[in-house]
Design a protein around this motif. Structure first.
Motif, PDB file in Angstrom:
ATOM      1  N   SER A 247       0.409  64.863  49.022  1.00  0.00           N
ATOM      2  CA  SER A 247       0.466  65.529  50.329  1.00  0.00           C
ATOM      3  C   SER A 247       1.022  66.955  50.233  1.00  0.00           C
ATOM      4  CB  SER A 247       1.312  64.712  51.304  1.00  0.00           C
ATOM      5  OG  SER A 247       2.647  64.609  50.830  1.00  0.00           O
ATOM      6  N   TRP A 248       1.628  67.320  49.121  1.00  0.00           N
ATOM      7  CA  TRP A 248       2.188  68.658  48.958  1.00  0.00           C
ATOM      8  C   TRP A 248       1.159  69.692  48.544  1.00  0.00           C
ATOM      9  CZ3 TRP A 248       7.039  67.184  45.611  1.00  0.00           C
ATOM     10  CH2 TRP A 248       7.944  66.477  46.409  1.00  0.00           C
ATOM     11  N   TRP A 249       0.049  69.261  47.968  1.00  0.00           N
ATOM     12  CA  TRP A 249      -0.907  70.220  47.423  1.00  0.00           C
ATOM     13  C   TRP A 249      -1.542  71.103  48.485  1.00  0.00           C
ATOM     14  CZ3 TRP A 249      -0.129  71.524  42.796  1.00  0.00           C
ATOM     15  CH2 TRP A 249       0.245  70.607  41.820  1.00  0.00           C
ATOM     16  N   GLU A 250      -1.898  70.529  49.635  1.00  0.00           N
ATOM     17  CA  GLU A 250      -2.554  71.337  50.671  1.00  0.00           C
ATOM     18  C   GLU A 250      -1.645  72.449  51.201  1.00  0.00           C
ATOM     19  OE1 GLU A 250      -5.070  71.001  54.814  1.00  0.00           O
ATOM     20  OE2 GLU A 250      -4.461  69.172  53.805  1.00  0.00           O
ATOM     21  N   PRO A 251      -0.380  72.171  51.560  1.00  0.00           N
ATOM     22  CA  PRO A 251       0.482  73.283  52.002  1.00  0.00           C
ATOM     23  C   PRO A 251       0.720  74.333  50.915  1.00  0.00           C
ATOM     24  CG  PRO A 251       1.462  71.181  52.609  1.00  0.00           C
ATOM     25  CD  PRO A 251       0.282  70.874  51.756  1.00  0.00           C
ATOM     26  N   VAL A 252       0.837  73.917  49.672  1.00  0.00           N
ATOM     27  CA  VAL A 252       1.024  74.885  48.578  1.00  0.00           C
ATOM     28  C   VAL A 252      -0.246  75.717  48.424  1.00  0.00           C
ATOM     29  CG1 VAL A 252       1.439  75.171  46.100  1.00  0.00           C
ATOM     30  CG2 VAL A 252       2.780  73.528  47.408  1.00  0.00           C
ATOM     31  N   TYR A 253      -1.395  75.087  48.614  1.00  0.00           N
ATOM     32  CA  TYR A 253      -2.667  75.816  48.586  1.00  0.00           C
ATOM     33  C   TYR A 253      -2.708  76.851  49.718  1.00  0.00           C
ATOM     34  CZ  TYR A 253      -7.418  76.650  50.183  1.00  0.00           C
ATOM     35  OH  TYR A 253      -8.553  77.240  50.672  1.00  0.00           O
ATOM     36  N   GLU A 254      -2.343  76.447  50.940  1.00  0.00           N
ATOM     37  CA  GLU A 254      -2.332  77.374  52.077  1.00  0.00           C
ATOM     38  C   GLU A 254      -1.399  78.552  51.805  1.00  0.00           C
ATOM     39  OE1 GLU A 254      -4.239  77.407  54.704  1.00  0.00           O
ATOM     40  OE2 GLU A 254      -5.184  75.462  54.390  1.00  0.00           O
ATOM     41  N   PHE A 255      -0.252  78.268  51.220  1.00  0.00           N
ATOM     42  CA  PHE A 255       0.692  79.317  50.842  1.00  0.00           C
ATOM     43  C   PHE A 255       0.063  80.246  49.804  1.00  0.00           C
ATOM     44  CE2 PHE A 255       3.795  80.466  47.517  1.00  0.00           C
ATOM     45  CZ  PHE A 255       4.536  81.403  48.232  1.00  0.00           C
ATOM     46  N   SER A 256      -0.620  79.677  48.818  1.00  0.00           N
ATOM     47  CA  SER A 256      -1.248  80.480  47.760  1.00  0.00           C
ATOM     48  C   SER A 256      -2.330  81.382  48.320  1.00  0.00           C
ATOM     49  CB  SER A 256      -1.833  79.566  46.683  1.00  0.00           C
ATOM     50  OG  SER A 256      -0.821  78.795  46.094  1.00  0.00           O
ATOM     51  N   VAL A 257      -3.109  80.875  49.265  1.00  0.00           N
ATOM     52  CA  VAL A 257      -4.161  81.686  49.879  1.00  0.00           C
ATOM     53  C   VAL A 257      -3.547  82.817  50.706  1.00  0.00           C
ATOM     54  CG1 VAL A 257      -6.026  81.671  51.587  1.00  0.00           C
ATOM     55  CG2 VAL A 257      -5.899  79.872  49.879  1.00  0.00           C
ATOM     56  N   LYS A 258      -2.503  82.504  51.446  1.00  0.00           N
ATOM     57  CA  LYS A 258      -1.874  83.515  52.308  1.00  0.00           C
ATOM     58  C   LYS A 258      -1.323  84.678  51.487  1.00  0.00           C
ATOM     59  CE  LYS A 258       1.675  84.141  55.848  1.00  0.00           C
ATOM     60  NZ  LYS A 258       2.706  83.491  56.662  1.00  0.00           N
ATOM     61  N   TYR A 259      -0.696  84.399  50.348  1.00  0.00           N
ATOM     62  CA  TYR A 259      -0.058  85.439  49.538  1.00  0.00           C
ATOM     63  C   TYR A 259      -0.854  85.787  48.276  1.00  0.00           C
ATOM     64  CZ  TYR A 259       3.902  84.975  52.608  1.00  0.00           C
ATOM     65  OH  TYR A 259       4.712  84.967  53.720  1.00  0.00           O
ATOM     66  N   ALA A 260      -2.144  85.527  48.282  1.00  0.00           N
ATOM     67  CA  ALA A 260      -3.006  85.843  47.143  1.00  0.00           C
ATOM     68  C   ALA A 260      -3.040  87.355  46.909  1.00  0.00           C
ATOM     69  CB  ALA A 260      -4.411  85.316  47.401  1.00  0.00           C
ATOM     70  N   LYS A 261      -3.698  87.767  45.816  1.00  0.00           N
ATOM     71  CA  LYS A 261      -3.797  89.197  45.483  1.00  0.00           C
ATOM     72  C   LYS A 261      -4.270  90.039  46.664  1.00  0.00           C
ATOM     73  CE  LYS A 261      -4.924  88.872  40.591  1.00  0.00           C
ATOM     74  NZ  LYS A 261      -5.986  89.034  39.598  1.00  0.00           N
ATOM     75  N   ASP A 262      -5.249  89.525  47.385  1.00  0.00           N
ATOM     76  CA  ASP A 262      -5.809  90.266  48.517  1.00  0.00           C
ATOM     77  C   ASP A 262      -5.296  89.749  49.851  1.00  0.00           C
ATOM     78  OD1 ASP A 262      -7.119  87.848  48.248  1.00  0.00           O
ATOM     79  OD2 ASP A 262      -9.090  88.639  48.753  1.00  0.00           O
ATOM     80  N   GLY A 263      -4.199  88.996  49.839  1.00  0.00           N
ATOM     81  CA  GLY A 263      -3.643  88.412  51.050  1.00  0.00           C
ATOM     82  C   GLY A 263      -2.505  89.223  51.628  1.00  0.00           C
ATOM     83  N   VAL A 264      -1.648  88.551  52.356  1.00  0.00           N
ATOM     84  CA  VAL A 264      -0.512  89.167  53.022  1.00  0.00           C
ATOM     85  C   VAL A 264       0.508  89.651  51.998  1.00  0.00           C
ATOM     86  CG1 VAL A 264       1.402  88.721  54.625  1.00  0.00           C
ATOM     87  CG2 VAL A 264      -0.828  87.688  55.028  1.00  0.00           C
ATOM     88  N   VAL A 265       1.042  90.829  52.224  1.00  0.00           N
ATOM     89  CA  VAL A 265       2.098  91.357  51.362  1.00  0.00           C
ATOM     90  C   VAL A 265       3.429  90.831  51.909  1.00  0.00           C
ATOM     91  CG1 VAL A 265       3.238  93.445  50.526  1.00  0.00           C
ATOM     92  CG2 VAL A 265       0.763  93.407  50.856  1.00  0.00           C
ATOM     93  N   PRO A 266       4.244  90.196  51.069  1.00  0.00           N
ATOM     94  CA  PRO A 266       5.512  89.679  51.552  1.00  0.00           C
ATOM     95  C   PRO A 266       6.423  90.772  52.092  1.00  0.00           C
ATOM     96  CG  PRO A 266       5.263  89.288  49.202  1.00  0.00           C
ATOM     97  CD  PRO A 266       4.045  89.972  49.667  1.00  0.00           C
ATOM     98  N   LYS A 267       7.239  90.425  53.078  1.00  0.00           N
ATOM     99  CA  LYS A 267       8.117  91.400  53.730  1.00  0.00           C
ATOM    100  C   LYS A 267       9.326  91.768  52.889  1.00  0.00           C
ATOM    101  CE  LYS A 267       6.739  90.023  58.319  1.00  0.00           C
ATOM    102  NZ  LYS A 267       7.136  89.417  59.579  1.00  0.00           N
TER     103      LYS A 267
END
Length: 106
Positions: A85-105
């Motif tokens: 059950s942890w893989w999907e949220p970690v995947y969502e996190f990975s997509v959000k902060y991917a190379k072309d994703g959101v830049v962390p604050k």
């Protein structure tokens, strides 16, 4: 007329809540990474996520190779200790902060 207004209000609430649901999974994934992955990986979750673009992460996840890719990026990670059950949220996190994703604050 009343029915149209009700449908419009419901549509609005669904539209507003959808992005927060995905964001909530990404936040949950970040917490999981901090608690369960970071000690073994010896680097931050954002560094993990930046290994691929959003499209690459989606392709990896759709092919069912996300756990294998996590193991490749972080060789010390023990896959049998990670709940399914942890893989999907970690995947969502990975997509959000991917190379072309959101830049962390931070």
């Amino acid at each position: 007329m009343r029915r149209i207004i009700i449908m419009a209000v419901l549509s609005f609430f669904m539209m507003v809540s959808l992005p927060t649901a995905v964001s909530a999974d990404a936040n949950k994934g970040q917490k999981i990474f901090k608690k369960k992955f970071r000690k073994k990986c010896k680097f931050s979750g954002v560094k993990f996520a930046r290994h691929h673009t959003q499209a690459e992460w989606e392709e990896i996840y759709d092919d069912g190779k996300f756990p294998d890719e996590a193991k490749k990026i972080c060789p010390r990670l023990k896959l049998d200790k990670i709940k399914a059950s942890w893989w999907e949220p970690v995947y969502e996190f990975s997509v959000k902060y991917a190379k072309d994703g959101v830049v962390p604050k931070c």
